[in-house]
Design a protein around this motif. Structure first.
Motif, PDB file in Angstrom:
ATOM      1  N   ILE A  98       0.824  -1.210   0.000  1.00  0.00           N
ATOM      2  CA  ILE A  98       0.000   0.000   0.000  1.00  0.00           C
ATOM      3  C   ILE A  98       0.862   1.266   0.000  1.00  0.00           C
ATOM      4  N   VAL A  99       2.177   1.096   0.154  1.00  0.00           N
ATOM      5  CA  VAL A  99       3.077   2.241   0.014  1.00  0.00           C
ATOM      6  C   VAL A  99       2.950   2.804  -1.408  1.00  0.00           C
ATOM      7  N   ASN A 100       2.716   1.885  -2.367  1.00  0.00           N
ATOM      8  CA  ASN A 100       2.477   2.277  -3.762  1.00  0.00           C
ATOM      9  C   ASN A 100       0.960   2.232  -4.002  1.00  0.00           C
ATOM     10  N   ASP A 101       0.496   2.850  -5.105  1.00  0.00           N
ATOM     11  CA  ASP A 101      -0.929   2.671  -5.421  1.00  0.00           C
ATOM     12  C   ASP A 101      -1.144   1.207  -5.792  1.00  0.00           C
ATOM     13  N   LEU A 102      -2.226   0.622  -5.301  1.00  0.00           N
ATOM     14  CA  LEU A 102      -2.446  -0.811  -5.551  1.00  0.00           C
ATOM     15  C   LEU A 102      -2.875  -1.041  -7.006  1.00  0.00           C
ATOM     16  N   PRO A 103      -2.501  -2.188  -7.577  1.00  0.00           N
ATOM     17  CA  PRO A 103      -2.719  -2.421  -9.012  1.00  0.00           C
ATOM     18  C   PRO A 103      -4.160  -2.839  -9.344  1.00  0.00           C
ATOM     19  N   PHE A 104      -5.115  -1.995  -8.964  1.00  0.00           N
ATOM     20  CA  PHE A 104      -6.527  -2.240  -9.268  1.00  0.00           C
ATOM     21  C   PHE A 104      -7.141  -0.948  -9.783  1.00  0.00           C
ATOM     22  N   GLU A 105      -8.029  -1.084 -10.777  1.00  0.00           N
ATOM     23  CA  GLU A 105      -8.672   0.077 -11.397  1.00  0.00           C
ATOM     24  C   GLU A 105      -9.632   0.753 -10.420  1.00  0.00           C
ATOM     25  N   ASN A 106      -9.913   2.013 -10.671  1.00  0.00           N
ATOM     26  CA  ASN A 106     -10.932   2.737  -9.894  1.00  0.00           C
ATOM     27  C   ASN A 106     -12.269   1.990  -9.982  1.00  0.00           C
ATOM     28  N   ASP A 107     -12.995   1.893  -8.887  1.00  0.00           N
ATOM     29  CA  ASP A 107     -14.342   1.300  -8.844  1.00  0.00           C
ATOM     30  C   ASP A 107     -14.393  -0.157  -9.321  1.00  0.00           C
ATOM     31  N   SER A 108     -13.272  -0.862  -9.260  1.00  0.00           N
ATOM     32  CA  SER A 108     -13.251  -2.207  -9.848  1.00  0.00           C
ATOM     33  C   SER A 108     -13.733  -3.302  -8.888  1.00  0.00           C
ATOM     34  N   MET A 109     -13.931  -2.950  -7.603  1.00  0.00           N
ATOM     35  CA  MET A 109     -14.375  -3.945  -6.616  1.00  0.00           C
ATOM     36  C   MET A 109     -15.669  -3.473  -5.957  1.00  0.00           C
ATOM     37  N   ASP A 110     -16.502  -4.431  -5.551  1.00  0.00           N
ATOM     38  CA  ASP A 110     -17.754  -4.075  -4.868  1.00  0.00           C
ATOM     39  C   ASP A 110     -17.539  -3.914  -3.363  1.00  0.00           C
ATOM     40  N   LEU A 111     -16.510  -4.580  -2.859  1.00  0.00           N
ATOM     41  CA  LEU A 111     -16.195  -4.484  -1.432  1.00  0.00           C
ATOM     42  C   LEU A 111     -14.675  -4.581  -1.288  1.00  0.00           C
ATOM     43  N   VAL A 112     -14.105  -3.663  -0.517  1.00  0.00           N
ATOM     44  CA  VAL A 112     -12.663  -3.721  -0.225  1.00  0.00           C
ATOM     45  C   VAL A 112     -12.505  -3.773   1.290  1.00  0.00           C
ATOM     46  N   SER A 113     -11.725  -4.745   1.767  1.00  0.00           N
ATOM     47  CA  SER A 113     -11.579  -4.943   3.216  1.00  0.00           C
ATOM     48  C   SER A 113     -10.112  -4.875   3.622  1.00  0.00           C
ATOM     49  N   ALA A 114      -9.893  -4.655   4.919  1.00  0.00           N
ATOM     50  CA  ALA A 114      -8.555  -4.795   5.514  1.00  0.00           C
ATOM     51  C   ALA A 114      -8.779  -5.210   6.962  1.00  0.00           C
ATOM     52  N   SER A 115      -8.214  -6.337   7.356  1.00  0.00           N
ATOM     53  CA  SER A 115      -8.435  -6.807   8.726  1.00  0.00           C
ATOM     54  C   SER A 115      -7.130  -6.758   9.512  1.00  0.00           C
ATOM     55  N   PHE A 116      -7.155  -6.015  10.590  1.00  0.00           N
ATOM     56  CA  PHE A 116      -6.012  -5.864  11.497  1.00  0.00           C
ATOM     57  C   PHE A 116      -4.743  -5.430  10.772  1.00  0.00           C
ATOM     58  N   VAL A 117      -4.928  -4.536   9.814  1.00  0.00           N
ATOM     59  CA  VAL A 117      -3.801  -3.933   9.091  1.00  0.00           C
ATOM     60  C   VAL A 117      -3.648  -2.467   9.537  1.00  0.00           C
ATOM     61  N   ALA A 118      -4.767  -1.737   9.562  1.00  0.00           N
ATOM     62  CA  ALA A 118      -4.738  -0.278   9.743  1.00  0.00           C
ATOM     63  C   ALA A 118      -4.078   0.157  11.057  1.00  0.00           C
ATOM     64  N   HIS A 119      -4.303  -0.577  12.153  1.00  0.00           N
ATOM     65  CA  HIS A 119      -3.759  -0.123  13.445  1.00  0.00           C
ATOM     66  C   HIS A 119      -2.239  -0.260  13.513  1.00  0.00           C
ATOM     67  N   GLY A 120      -1.686  -1.079  12.620  1.00  0.00           N
ATOM     68  CA  GLY A 120      -0.235  -1.301  12.635  1.00  0.00           C
ATOM     69  C   GLY A 120       0.525  -0.283  11.803  1.00  0.00           C
ATOM     70  N   LEU A 121      -0.201   0.554  11.065  1.00  0.00           N
ATOM     71  CA  LEU A 121       0.445   1.484  10.140  1.00  0.00           C
ATOM     72  C   LEU A 121       0.555   2.874  10.749  1.00  0.00           C
ATOM     73  N   PRO A 122       1.611   3.625  10.398  1.00  0.00           N
ATOM     74  CA  PRO A 122       1.641   5.028  10.804  1.00  0.00           C
ATOM     75  C   PRO A 122       0.499   5.776  10.128  1.00  0.00           C
ATOM     76  N   LYS A 123       0.042   6.872  10.760  1.00  0.00           N
ATOM     77  CA  LYS A 123      -1.174   7.552  10.295  1.00  0.00           C
ATOM     78  C   LYS A 123      -1.127   7.922   8.812  1.00  0.00           C
ATOM     79  N   ASP A 124       0.012   8.425   8.322  1.00  0.00           N
ATOM     80  CA  ASP A 124       0.053   8.860   6.918  1.00  0.00           C
ATOM     81  C   ASP A 124      -0.161   7.682   5.969  1.00  0.00           C
ATOM     82  N   LEU A 125       0.417   6.538   6.304  1.00  0.00           N
ATOM     83  CA  LEU A 125       0.245   5.362   5.440  1.00  0.00           C
ATOM     84  C   LEU A 125      -1.178   4.791   5.570  1.00  0.00           C
ATOM     85  N   ARG A 126      -1.720   4.873   6.799  1.00  0.00           N
ATOM     86  CA  ARG A 126      -3.107   4.405   7.006  1.00  0.00           C
ATOM     87  C   ARG A 126      -4.070   5.248   6.158  1.00  0.00           C
ATOM     88  N   MET A 127      -3.853   6.571   6.157  1.00  0.00           N
ATOM     89  CA  MET A 127      -4.733   7.449   5.365  1.00  0.00           C
ATOM     90  C   MET A 127      -4.585   7.142   3.878  1.00  0.00           C
TER      91      MET A 127
END
Ligand SMILES: C[S@@+](CC[C@H](N)C(=O)[O-])C[C@H]1O[C@@H](n2cnc3c(N)ncnc32)[C@H](O)[C@@H]1O
Length: 202
Positions: A98-127
């Motif tokens: 996620i440091v880079n833009d992820l290789p997926f097109e805009n609006d290409s997924m109906d649901l995007v999830s992240a489980s127990f990833v966000a709390h481990g990241l510094p705020k700028d990377l989380r945003m």
């Protein structure tokens, strides 16, 4: 050049041990999907992306429930475990950070999830991750994450991990509301919730 962040090394080292908890995690995520489906109409959801998919427990639950599932992670060793643990299921696993833009097109997924990833990241990377989730999803974004209920053993683990847990639990509600149009929290257990967000179409 692709930039890979500093957390990747840690997860490369612990991937095998992390994999021991796969079935326990899978049961928890099956409950999470049930709670999500009780809260939201998932009938139009077909394509799902899980970011920081780790050893693939949440991906496996999506795939077993009939969703066309992709998972990305920056740790090759976590992905190796994921492929082993989910053999027989049709899941598209990709190495990406996620440091880079992820290789997926805009609006290409109906649901995007992240489980127990966000709390481990510094705020700028989380945003950055939350904004990329908003870009890729055409509807739902969900975090499965710690809520504000503290336990001493979680405090100790998170202190040792040097993640952003202690800030995260204070700021995540506000961070989500700056990016998404609607945020609902559904309790999963005493210390975790499903943060359900809708894409901001602006
Ligand atoms: C605590 S684990 C959670 C794994 C999985 N979501 C689960 O619920 O078991 C955090 C995951 O985030 C991944 N991760 C950390 N930094 C990342 C980044 N910059 N890009 C993609 N994945 C990352 C790690 O490799 C690890 O697999």
């Amino acid at each position: 050049m692709q930039v890979i962040d500093k957390h990747t090394g840690l997860f490369d080292r612990i991937a095998r041990v992390y994999g021991w908890f796969f079935h326990r995690q899978q049961s928890g995520y099956q409950v999470a999907l049930k709670r999500l489906s009780e809260s939201e109409d998932l009938s139009s959801v077909a394509r799902v992306l899980d970011i920081g998919c780790g050893t693939g427990a949440l991906c496996s639950v999506f795939a077993k429930n009939g969703y066309q599932t992709s998972g990305v992670d920056s740790s090759q060793k976590m992905l190796d475990q994921a492929k082993k643990k989910t053999k027989g299921l049709n899941i598209d696993f990709q190495l990406a950070s996620i440091v880079n833009d992820l290789p997926f097109e805009n609006d290409s997924m109906d649901l995007v999830s992240a489980s127990f990833v966000a709390h481990g990241l510094p705020k700028d990377l989380r945003m950055k991750m939350l904004k990329d989730m908003n870009r890729i999803s055409n509807n739902l974004v969900i975090l499965i994450e710690f809520n504000q209920t503290r336990r001493w053993y979680i405090d100790i683990i998170e202190w040792a991990e040097h993640g952003d847990y202690f800030n995260f639990i204070k700021t995540i509600d506000n961070e989500l509301s700056t990016i998404f149009t609607l945020v609902k929290k559904v309790e999963l257990n005493a210390t975790s919730s499903i943060y359900i967000c809708k894409k901001d179409h602006e």
